[in-house]
Design a protein around this motif. Structure first.
Motif, PDB file in Angstrom:
ATOM      1  N   ILE A 221      43.430  38.338  37.389  1.00 20.25           N
ATOM      2  CA  ILE A 221      44.625  39.004  37.903  1.00 20.25           C
ATOM      3  C   ILE A 221      45.697  37.981  38.244  1.00 20.25           C
ATOM      4  N   VAL A 222      45.300  36.888  38.894  1.00 19.05           N
ATOM      5  CA  VAL A 222      46.262  35.827  39.192  1.00 19.05           C
ATOM      6  C   VAL A 222      46.802  35.225  37.904  1.00 19.05           C
ATOM      7  N   MET A 223      45.925  34.985  36.939  1.00 16.55           N
ATOM      8  CA  MET A 223      46.362  34.419  35.663  1.00 16.55           C
ATOM      9  C   MET A 223      47.312  35.360  34.934  1.00 16.55           C
ATOM     10  N   ALA A 224      47.048  36.662  34.982  1.00 22.55           N
ATOM     11  CA  ALA A 224      47.896  37.627  34.285  1.00 22.55           C
ATOM     12  C   ALA A 224      49.281  37.734  34.900  1.00 22.55           C
ATOM     13  N   SER A 225      49.449  37.242  36.124  1.00 26.66           N
ATOM     14  CA  SER A 225      50.782  37.223  36.734  1.00 26.66           C
ATOM     15  C   SER A 225      51.648  36.119  36.136  1.00 26.66           C
ATOM     16  N   VAL A 226      51.017  35.256  35.338  1.00 23.47           N
ATOM     17  CA  VAL A 226      51.724  34.120  34.736  1.00 23.47           C
ATOM     18  C   VAL A 226      51.639  34.160  33.217  1.00 23.47           C
TER      19      VAL A 226
ATOM     20  N   HIS B  40      35.027  44.801  45.988  1.00 23.90           N
ATOM     21  CA  HIS B  40      33.913  43.864  45.875  1.00 23.90           C
ATOM     22  C   HIS B  40      32.806  44.265  46.832  1.00 23.90           C
ATOM     23  N   THR B  41      31.666  43.608  46.693  1.00 23.16           N
ATOM     24  CA  THR B  41      30.594  43.746  47.671  1.00 23.16           C
ATOM     25  C   THR B  41      30.529  42.463  48.493  1.00 23.16           C
ATOM     26  N   MET B  42      29.751  42.477  49.567  1.00 23.24           N
ATOM     27  CA  MET B  42      29.665  41.303  50.430  1.00 23.24           C
ATOM     28  C   MET B  42      28.281  40.668  50.447  1.00 23.24           C
ATOM     29  N   ALA B  43      27.273  41.359  50.008  1.00 18.89           N
ATOM     30  CA  ALA B  43      25.919  40.794  49.961  1.00 18.89           C
ATOM     31  C   ALA B  43      25.179  41.456  48.810  1.00 18.89           C
ATOM     32  N   THR B  44      24.637  40.643  47.893  1.00 18.76           N
ATOM     33  CA  THR B  44      23.976  41.182  46.710  1.00 18.76           C
ATOM     34  C   THR B  44      22.765  40.334  46.354  1.00 18.76           C
ATOM     35  N   PRO B  45      21.868  40.885  45.533  1.00 16.99           N
ATOM     36  CA  PRO B  45      20.838  40.029  44.922  1.00 16.99           C
ATOM     37  C   PRO B  45      21.516  39.036  43.976  1.00 16.99           C
ATOM     38  N   LEU B  46      20.783  38.026  43.575  1.00 13.06           N
ATOM     39  CA  LEU B  46      21.344  36.964  42.761  1.00 13.06           C
ATOM     40  C   LEU B  46      21.942  37.488  41.464  1.00 13.06           C
ATOM     41  N   GLU B  47      21.310  38.495  40.858  1.00  9.85           N
ATOM     42  CA  GLU B  47      21.808  38.983  39.576  1.00  9.85           C
ATOM     43  C   GLU B  47      23.123  39.746  39.699  1.00  9.85           C
ATOM     44  N   ASP B  48      23.535  40.076  40.916  1.00  6.10           N
ATOM     45  CA  ASP B  48      24.779  40.817  41.117  1.00  6.10           C
ATOM     46  C   ASP B  48      25.850  39.987  41.823  1.00  6.10           C
ATOM     47  N   VAL B  49      25.734  38.676  41.800  1.00  8.59           N
ATOM     48  CA  VAL B  49      26.691  37.843  42.538  1.00  8.59           C
ATOM     49  C   VAL B  49      28.104  37.961  41.978  1.00  8.59           C
ATOM     50  N   GLY B  50      28.233  38.440  40.741  1.00 11.26           N
ATOM     51  CA  GLY B  50      29.561  38.629  40.172  1.00 11.26           C
ATOM     52  C   GLY B  50      30.385  39.666  40.907  1.00 11.26           C
ATOM     53  N   LYS B  51      29.745  40.493  41.719  1.00  9.14           N
ATOM     54  CA  LYS B  51      30.467  41.523  42.467  1.00  9.14           C
ATOM     55  C   LYS B  51      31.039  40.997  43.772  1.00  9.14           C
ATOM     56  N   GLN B  52      30.817  39.729  44.066  1.00 10.39           N
ATOM     57  CA  GLN B  52      31.381  39.121  45.265  1.00 10.39           C
ATOM     58  C   GLN B  52      32.548  38.204  44.887  1.00 10.39           C
ATOM     59  N   VAL B  53      33.318  37.821  45.885  1.00  9.58           N
ATOM     60  CA  VAL B  53      34.419  36.873  45.688  1.00  9.58           C
ATOM     61  C   VAL B  53      33.956  35.518  46.199  1.00  9.58           C
ATOM     62  N   TRP B  54      34.057  34.484  45.372  1.00 11.35           N
ATOM     63  CA  TRP B  54      33.541  33.172  45.704  1.00 11.35           C
ATOM     64  C   TRP B  54      34.653  32.141  45.787  1.00 11.35           C
ATOM     65  N   ARG B  55      34.349  31.043  46.468  1.00 13.03           N
ATOM     66  CA  ARG B  55      35.350  29.994  46.666  1.00 13.03           C
ATOM     67  C   ARG B  55      35.849  29.414  45.348  1.00 13.03           C
ATOM     68  N   GLY B  56      34.967  29.353  44.347  1.00  7.35           N
ATOM     69  CA  GLY B  56      35.378  28.818  43.055  1.00  7.35           C
ATOM     70  C   GLY B  56      36.514  29.608  42.439  1.00  7.35           C
ATOM     71  N   ALA B  57      36.493  30.938  42.623  1.00  2.90           N
ATOM     72  CA  ALA B  57      37.584  31.768  42.110  1.00  2.90           C
ATOM     73  C   ALA B  57      38.880  31.468  42.848  1.00  2.90           C
ATOM     74  N   MET B  58      38.787  31.219  44.158  1.00  4.10           N
ATOM     75  CA  MET B  58      39.964  30.882  44.947  1.00  4.10           C
ATOM     76  C   MET B  58      40.552  29.538  44.499  1.00  4.10           C
ATOM     77  N   LEU B  59      39.674  28.565  44.255  1.00  2.00           N
ATOM     78  CA  LEU B  59      40.146  27.256  43.811  1.00  2.00           C
ATOM     79  C   LEU B  59      40.849  27.363  42.467  1.00  2.00           C
ATOM     80  N   MET B  60      40.274  28.122  41.539  1.00  2.00           N
ATOM     81  CA  MET B  60      40.899  28.303  40.234  1.00  2.00           C
ATOM     82  C   MET B  60      42.242  29.007  40.370  1.00  2.00           C
ATOM     83  N   ALA B  61      42.301  30.019  41.230  1.00  3.41           N
ATOM     84  CA  ALA B  61      43.560  30.734  41.448  1.00  3.41           C
ATOM     85  C   ALA B  61      44.617  29.808  42.042  1.00  3.41           C
TER      86      ALA B  61
END
Length: 403
Positions: free
Chosen positions: A211-216, A163-184
């Motif tokens: 990846i977490v979903m594919a483990s199940v 992943h990256t740690m700082a991006t322009p708004l259009e590239d935010v998909g390359k970061q890891v966000w809290r929402g992904a952690m909550l869903m996981a």
């Protein structure tokens, strides 16, 4: 030499700040000059942040592997139950030692006694030898370095994410966000809901939640748009074969453009769908997930159009899970704190619920985040999880009968 580029509209996720520095490794610069890291996210079972609904000594099952609970201290290597009396004694001893250390730092008046280094300790630049000099190293594009930590951390309770740690708004998909952690967290807490399912993730980003979903689950279609992002996502799938192969789940990375009208099935295009994969999705998918993807109104509109189109073509009723962070911003237009992206998301949810076209019915409910926390991040009160149930109605039913 490659250069790291920074822009005034750069945004930064703080998820990585909660991980030990040893779990981050810069491996390359991507095509636009952003530093790319491989970070290790440890799955905590019954850890410090786990909810009380998880019984003591519980384990997290990933595929056929059992991951034991993680002790409260980062440096502990075992998971031995300690009697409460002994644990209280240890805490008292630690507190006593801390008080003694603090007292040793105070002078006779009770003020903090700061020890300052003598002036002759500092050296001029002429005095610094070549051996003392430290230069930053920027890795070239495509260059790959593996640390000892990365080699050692191949257990099934460690997820590796590029992943990256700082991006322009259009590239935010390359970061890891809290929402992904909550869903996981929700997936790992409710594995019985997803076991054996075919799942579609919309806006997967780095692919962590897939990846977490594919483990199940039985099959996961991990989708997003953009060659650079999808390539990163596919590399993350390869980095986590140690989790996916024992689980036996199938994970496929595909392109899905919310602003487009259909699946890309051109065989000459990378990350395209095959006709069989599209049929598999329509015939078998029962779960759709989207983690923290609503930050732009046009994209949010495209997301809900895509969601309606796909769910209306599924053979089976489906359930959609949204995780979203309500981000507070001060705007000059309102001269107040507002959450415009979140407000637009809620408006789209209401529009979905109010559809009366005689073809689909959607019901909404919020999921309270009281389930255990399996990853290290700050589960703030602005994080929300929404459950949407989608059902296809009888094609012959008169639309006026829909309430």
């Amino acid at each position: 030499m490659d250069f790291i580029t920074f822009r005034s509209d750069t945004v930064l996720s703080d998820v990585h700040l909660f991980q030990p520095n040893t779990r981050h490794l810069m491996v390359r610069l991507n095509a636009v000059g952003q530093p790319v890291f491989v970070s290790q996210f440890k799955i905590l079972c019954n850890g410090e942040n786990a909810d009380s609904t998880s019984p003591p000594g519980s384990v997290c099952i990933l595929g056929n592997e059992a991951v034991g609970c993680v002790p409260s201290r980062e440096d502990d290597s075992s998971c031995v139950d300690v009697p409460k009396e002994e644990e209280d004694g240890v805490k008292e001893e630690e507190e006593r030692e801390q008080r003694e250390v603090l007292q040793s730092l105070l002078d006779e008046d009770g003020d903090l006694d700061v020890l300052r280094k003598p002036k002759d300790h500092f050296r001029t630049e002429e005095d610094v030898t070549e051996r003392d000099r430290v230069y930053p190293i920027i890795l070239s594009k495509g260059e790959r370095v593996v640390s000892e930590d990365e080699e050692d951390e191949s257990a099934t309770n460690v997820i590796k994410i590029e992943h990256t740690m700082a991006t322009p708004l259009e590239d935010v998909g390359k970061q890891v966000w809290r929402g992904a952690m909550l869903m996981a967290d929700y997936i790992l807490s409710h594995q019985q809901l997803f076991r054996g399912c075919t799942v579609l993730e919309l806006g997967a980003g780095t692919g962590m939640t897939s990846i977490v979903m594919a483990s199940v689950a039985k099959k996961v279609f991990c989708t997003d748009v953009g060659h650079d992002l999808l390539s990163m996502c596919e590399r993350n799938v390869e980095l986590n074969r140690h989790i996916l192969e024992p689980a036996g789940g199938d994970l496929k990375v595909c392109e899905l453009d919310w602003l487009g009208n259909d699946f890309c099935t051109d065989p000459n295009t990378e990350f395209s769908w095959t006709e069989d994969e599209v049929a598999d999705l329509h015939n078998n998918a029962t779960v759709l997930i989207a983690a923290d993807v609503c930050y732009d109104d046009d994209l949010t509109d495209g997301l809900f159009r895509t969601l309606y189109r796909i769910t209306s073509n599924l053979r089976n009723p489906s359930t959609v899970y949204f995780s979203i962070e309500k981000r507070l911003n001060f705007t000059l237009r309102h001269m107040d704190i507002s959450c415009e992206a979140y407000d637009h998301f809620r408006s789209c949810l209401e529009d979905l619920r109010n559809i009366t076209d005689g073809k689909m019915r959607f019901t909404l409910e919020t999921v309270q985040p009281t389930f255990p926390q399996f990853f290290t991040y700050e589960r703030i009160e602005q994080l929300e999880l929404w459950k949407v149930t989608a059902k296809t109605l009888d094609r012959n039913m008169d639309s006026s009968a829909i309430k």
